[in-house]
Design a protein around this motif. Structure first.
Motif, PDB file in Angstrom:
ATOM      1  N   SER A   1       0.843  -1.197   0.000  1.00 38.38           N
ATOM      2  CA  SER A   1       0.000   0.000   0.000  1.00 38.38           C
ATOM      3  C   SER A   1       0.874   1.241   0.000  1.00 38.38           C
ATOM      4  O   SER A   1       1.934   1.277   0.619  1.00 38.38           O
ATOM      5  N   GLY A   2       0.408   2.275  -0.714  1.00 39.02           N
ATOM      6  CA  GLY A   2       1.056   3.573  -0.668  1.00 39.02           C
ATOM      7  C   GLY A   2       2.446   3.602  -1.279  1.00 39.02           C
ATOM      8  O   GLY A   2       2.824   2.777  -2.106  1.00 39.02           O
ATOM      9  N   THR A   3       3.218   4.584  -0.850  1.00 39.70           N
ATOM     10  CA  THR A   3       4.561   4.820  -1.373  1.00 39.70           C
ATOM     11  C   THR A   3       5.511   3.702  -0.973  1.00 39.70           C
ATOM     12  O   THR A   3       5.544   3.282   0.188  1.00 39.70           O
ATOM     13  N   LEU A   4       6.295   3.225  -1.948  1.00 35.79           N
ATOM     14  CA  LEU A   4       7.313   2.217  -1.652  1.00 35.79           C
ATOM     15  C   LEU A   4       8.706   2.827  -1.571  1.00 35.79           C
ATOM     16  O   LEU A   4       9.464   2.532  -0.653  1.00 35.79           O
ATOM     17  N   SER A   5       9.067   3.667  -2.522  1.00 32.04           N
ATOM     18  CA  SER A   5      10.430   4.180  -2.594  1.00 32.04           C
ATOM     19  C   SER A   5      10.653   5.316  -1.616  1.00 32.04           C
ATOM     20  O   SER A   5       9.872   6.270  -1.541  1.00 32.04           O
ATOM     21  N   GLY A   6      11.750   5.191  -0.863  1.00 31.94           N
ATOM     22  CA  GLY A   6      12.170   6.267   0.028  1.00 31.94           C
ATOM     23  C   GLY A   6      13.364   7.015  -0.502  1.00 31.94           C
ATOM     24  O   GLY A   6      14.018   7.769   0.231  1.00 31.94           O
ATOM     25  N   GLY A   7      13.696   6.798  -1.786  1.00 30.96           N
ATOM     26  CA  GLY A   7      14.797   7.512  -2.404  1.00 30.96           C
ATOM     27  C   GLY A   7      16.132   6.805  -2.261  1.00 30.96           C
ATOM     28  O   GLY A   7      16.283   5.865  -1.474  1.00 30.96           O
ATOM     29  N   VAL A   8      17.109   7.281  -3.025  1.00 29.95           N
ATOM     30  CA  VAL A   8      18.470   6.730  -3.007  1.00 29.95           C
ATOM     31  C   VAL A   8      19.380   7.700  -2.250  1.00 29.95           C
ATOM     32  O   VAL A   8      19.337   8.917  -2.478  1.00 29.95           O
ATOM     33  N   HIS A   9      20.201   7.143  -1.354  1.00 33.01           N
ATOM     34  CA  HIS A   9      21.027   7.954  -0.472  1.00 33.01           C
ATOM     35  C   HIS A   9      22.434   7.379  -0.413  1.00 33.01           C
ATOM     36  O   HIS A   9      22.611   6.156  -0.349  1.00 33.01           O
ATOM     37  N   PRO A  10      23.468   8.226  -0.418  1.00 29.12           N
ATOM     38  CA  PRO A  10      24.844   7.722  -0.310  1.00 29.12           C
ATOM     39  C   PRO A  10      25.112   7.179   1.083  1.00 29.12           C
ATOM     40  O   PRO A  10      24.687   7.764   2.088  1.00 29.12           O
TER      41      PRO A  10
ATOM     42  N   TRP B   1      24.615 -14.430   5.203  1.00 25.63           N
ATOM     43  CA  TRP B   1      24.737 -14.221   6.645  1.00 25.63           C
ATOM     44  C   TRP B   1      24.136 -12.874   7.015  1.00 25.63           C
ATOM     45  O   TRP B   1      24.171 -11.920   6.227  1.00 25.63           O
ATOM     46  N   GLU B   2      23.608 -12.772   8.228  1.00 26.38           N
ATOM     47  CA  GLU B   2      23.039 -11.513   8.693  1.00 26.38           C
ATOM     48  C   GLU B   2      23.191 -11.393  10.204  1.00 26.38           C
ATOM     49  O   GLU B   2      23.248 -12.398  10.927  1.00 26.38           O
ATOM     50  N   THR B   3      23.262 -10.165  10.667  1.00 31.52           N
ATOM     51  CA  THR B   3      23.280  -9.874  12.097  1.00 31.52           C
ATOM     52  C   THR B   3      21.971  -9.206  12.494  1.00 31.52           C
ATOM     53  O   THR B   3      21.308  -8.575  11.662  1.00 31.52           O
ATOM     54  N   ARG B   4      21.611  -9.345  13.748  1.00 33.14           N
ATOM     55  CA  ARG B   4      20.421  -8.674  14.275  1.00 33.14           C
ATOM     56  C   ARG B   4      20.846  -7.676  15.335  1.00 33.14           C
ATOM     57  O   ARG B   4      21.654  -7.980  16.212  1.00 33.14           O
ATOM     58  N   THR B   5      20.295  -6.461  15.256  1.00 29.26           N
ATOM     59  CA  THR B   5      20.685  -5.417  16.194  1.00 29.26           C
ATOM     60  C   THR B   5      19.535  -4.441  16.396  1.00 29.26           C
ATOM     61  O   THR B   5      18.647  -4.321  15.554  1.00 29.26           O
ATOM     62  N   ARG B   6      19.547  -3.752  17.532  1.00 26.78           N
ATOM     63  CA  ARG B   6      18.611  -2.661  17.772  1.00 26.78           C
ATOM     64  C   ARG B   6      19.178  -1.384  17.143  1.00 26.78           C
ATOM     65  O   ARG B   6      20.379  -1.132  17.198  1.00 26.78           O
ATOM     66  N   ILE B   7      18.300  -0.586  16.546  1.00 27.97           N
ATOM     67  CA  ILE B   7      18.717   0.682  15.957  1.00 27.97           C
ATOM     68  C   ILE B   7      17.953   1.824  16.627  1.00 27.97           C
ATOM     69  O   ILE B   7      16.724   1.751  16.784  1.00 27.97           O
ATOM     70  N   SER B   8      18.701   2.857  17.019  1.00 33.98           N
ATOM     71  CA  SER B   8      18.093   4.070  17.583  1.00 33.98           C
ATOM     72  C   SER B   8      18.246   5.183  16.557  1.00 33.98           C
ATOM     73  O   SER B   8      19.288   5.850  16.500  1.00 33.98           O
ATOM     74  N   PRO B   9      17.242   5.394  15.716  1.00 34.32           N
ATOM     75  CA  PRO B   9      17.394   6.358  14.619  1.00 34.32           C
ATOM     76  C   PRO B   9      17.643   7.788  15.108  1.00 34.32           C
ATOM     77  O   PRO B   9      17.020   8.263  16.060  1.00 34.32           O
ATOM     78  N   GLU B  10      18.576   8.432  14.456  1.00 32.87           N
ATOM     79  CA  GLU B  10      18.818   9.859  14.608  1.00 32.87           C
ATOM     80  C   GLU B  10      18.570  10.470  13.236  1.00 32.87           C
ATOM     81  O   GLU B  10      19.490  10.667  12.444  1.00 32.87           O
ATOM     82  N   PRO B  11      17.320  10.776  12.937  1.00 31.85           N
ATOM     83  CA  PRO B  11      16.941  11.003  11.535  1.00 31.85           C
ATOM     84  C   PRO B  11      17.418  12.291  10.917  1.00 31.85           C
ATOM     85  O   PRO B  11      17.309  13.374  11.509  1.00 31.85           O
ATOM     86  N   THR B  12      17.980  12.137   9.734  1.00 34.56           N
ATOM     87  CA  THR B  12      18.218  13.247   8.827  1.00 34.56           C
ATOM     88  C   THR B  12      17.483  13.011   7.496  1.00 34.56           C
ATOM     89  O   THR B  12      17.435  13.895   6.653  1.00 34.56           O
ATOM     90  N   ILE B  13      16.942  11.795   7.356  1.00 36.01           N
ATOM     91  CA  ILE B  13      16.168  11.418   6.167  1.00 36.01           C
ATOM     92  C   ILE B  13      14.725  11.207   6.591  1.00 36.01           C
ATOM     93  O   ILE B  13      14.453  10.405   7.489  1.00 36.01           O
ATOM     94  N   GLY B  14      13.819  11.930   5.988  1.00 37.21           N
ATOM     95  CA  GLY B  14      12.405  11.801   6.326  1.00 37.21           C
ATOM     96  C   GLY B  14      11.625  11.043   5.276  1.00 37.21           C
ATOM     97  O   GLY B  14      12.183  10.541   4.281  1.00 37.21           O
ATOM     98  N   TRP B  15      10.337  10.962   5.491  1.00 35.55           N
ATOM     99  CA  TRP B  15       9.436  10.240   4.579  1.00 35.55           C
ATOM    100  C   TRP B  15       8.383  11.189   4.036  1.00 35.55           C
ATOM    101  O   TRP B  15       7.846  12.020   4.764  1.00 35.55           O
ATOM    102  N   ASP B  16       8.100  11.045   2.754  1.00 36.56           N
ATOM    103  CA  ASP B  16       6.974  11.740   2.113  1.00 36.56           C
ATOM    104  C   ASP B  16       6.050  10.645   1.601  1.00 36.56           C
ATOM    105  O   ASP B  16       6.209  10.159   0.463  1.00 36.56           O
ATOM    106  N   ILE B  17       5.103  10.225   2.436  1.00 35.76           N
ATOM    107  CA  ILE B  17       4.357   9.005   2.183  1.00 35.76           C
ATOM    108  C   ILE B  17       2.929   9.293   1.747  1.00 35.76           C
ATOM    109  O   ILE B  17       2.227  10.101   2.361  1.00 35.76           O
ATOM    110  N   ILE B  18       2.522   8.638   0.675  1.00 35.66           N
ATOM    111  CA  ILE B  18       1.103   8.524   0.358  1.00 35.66           C
ATOM    112  C   ILE B  18       0.648   7.190   0.937  1.00 35.66           C
ATOM    113  O   ILE B  18       1.097   6.144   0.491  1.00 35.66           O
ATOM    114  N   PRO B  19      -0.186   7.166   1.969  1.00 37.54           N
ATOM    115  CA  PRO B  19      -0.522   5.915   2.652  1.00 37.54           C
ATOM    116  C   PRO B  19      -1.174   4.905   1.705  1.00 37.54           C
ATOM    117  O   PRO B  19      -1.819   5.266   0.746  1.00 37.54           O
TER     118      PRO B  19
END
Length: 278
Positions: free
Chosen positions: A196-205, A260-278
């Motif tokens: 549902s809604g917007t899928l892409s959150g953009g490309v970021h370096p 292989w993958e690791t699991r970790t908790r993430i505490s976001p410090e956001p500089t990238i936001g969302w422009d979402i159409i639900p």
């Protein structure tokens, strides 16, 4: 230098099976790399038999902003009988042979009355549809009246942020455009689970880790420190093995290998936001 495409994976239900079989379809508690790569391939218009090319080199990570609730669907498939139709005799040589004797002697204005009776113990709701080896026509491998009972698990009201990393920024830009303008239908693990809604959150370096850390939580996130699963190199301390690295989606020889993958908790410090159409 690598770049990351953000994908918002949200919908009423989603299901990311790892050990699914027909009578029992499970779901993991987050999207699989195979499932998300398949969604990307569909958006780009690839056929199942096509080579995945650079998609096999994508590095994958996913953050569970809203893990959702596991729900079970008790599903019944193929019970009851159906009337015999002209197309059933034209397309299915087995059914035509079964009904031939009755057709030779039948009279009246209603097609298939006696013919249907001749297959009454044999023909039921079609199940296990596959191409006939002689004609290539889709036929039912199981036509008994008995229902096939299945248990299917879904995640309800879940929302995830997937990070797809690759050094080719142009490739990620094409994928980001494709998921918003898909050439094929998209679904969240299964065909019954459209996004549902917007899928892409953009490309970021950056890398998957840094981008997930600097990306804002999705609306209605359930925790300020969501879990994240991040692809890692073999031998990374604490990494777990998963067999969901896609090699081919060919319907006759679908192939996956380990990653292989690791699991970790993430505490976001956001500089990238969302422009979402639900």
């Amino acid at each position: 230098m690598t770049s990351v495409l953000l994908l918002r994976l949200a919908g009423p239900i989603q299901s990311w099976g790892a050990l699914a079989r027909f009578d029992r379809r499970d779901t993991l508690n987050r999207p699989t790399k195979s499932g998300v790569t398949g969604l990307i391939a569909a958006a780009l218009g690839l056929d199942r038999a096509d080579d995945l090319g650079p998609l096999t080199d994508l590095r994958f990570a996913v953050r569970a902003d809203r893990p959702g609730t596991a729900v079970r669907d008790f599903h019944i498939v193929g019970s009851g009988t159906y009337p015999l139709r002209p197309r059933d005799l034209i397309t299915d040589h087995r059914r035509a042979e079964k009904a031939a004797a009755a057709l030779d002697t039948s009279t009246g204005s209603v097609f298939g009355h006696l013919a249907a009776r001749s297959v009454t113990k044999w023909y039921g709701a079609p199940k296990e549809i596959a191409p006939d080896p002689k004609t290539g026509v889709l036929l039912a491998g199981n036509t008994t009246r008995d229902a096939m009972m299945t248990t299917r698990w879904y995640l309800a009201d879940a929302a995830f942020v997937a990070a797809v990393e690759h050094p080719d920024q142009d490739l990620l830009q094409r994928i980001g455009h494709a998921v918003e303008h898909p050439k094929r239908l998209l679904w969240l693990g299964r065909k019954s689970c459209p996004p549902s809604g917007t899928l892409s959150g953009g490309v970021h370096p950056g890398t998957a880790e840094t981008i997930l850390t600097t990306t804002a939580l999705l609306p209605n996130a359930t925790s300020p420190q969501p879990w994240a699963w991040i692809e890692a190199t073999p031998g990374t301390p604490g990494a777990a093995q998963r067999t969901d690295q896609p090699v081919s989606y060919h319907p006759e020889h679908r192939t996956h290998t380990a990653r292989w993958e690791t699991r970790t908790r993430i505490s976001p410090e956001p500089t990238i936001g969302w422009d979402i159409i639900p």
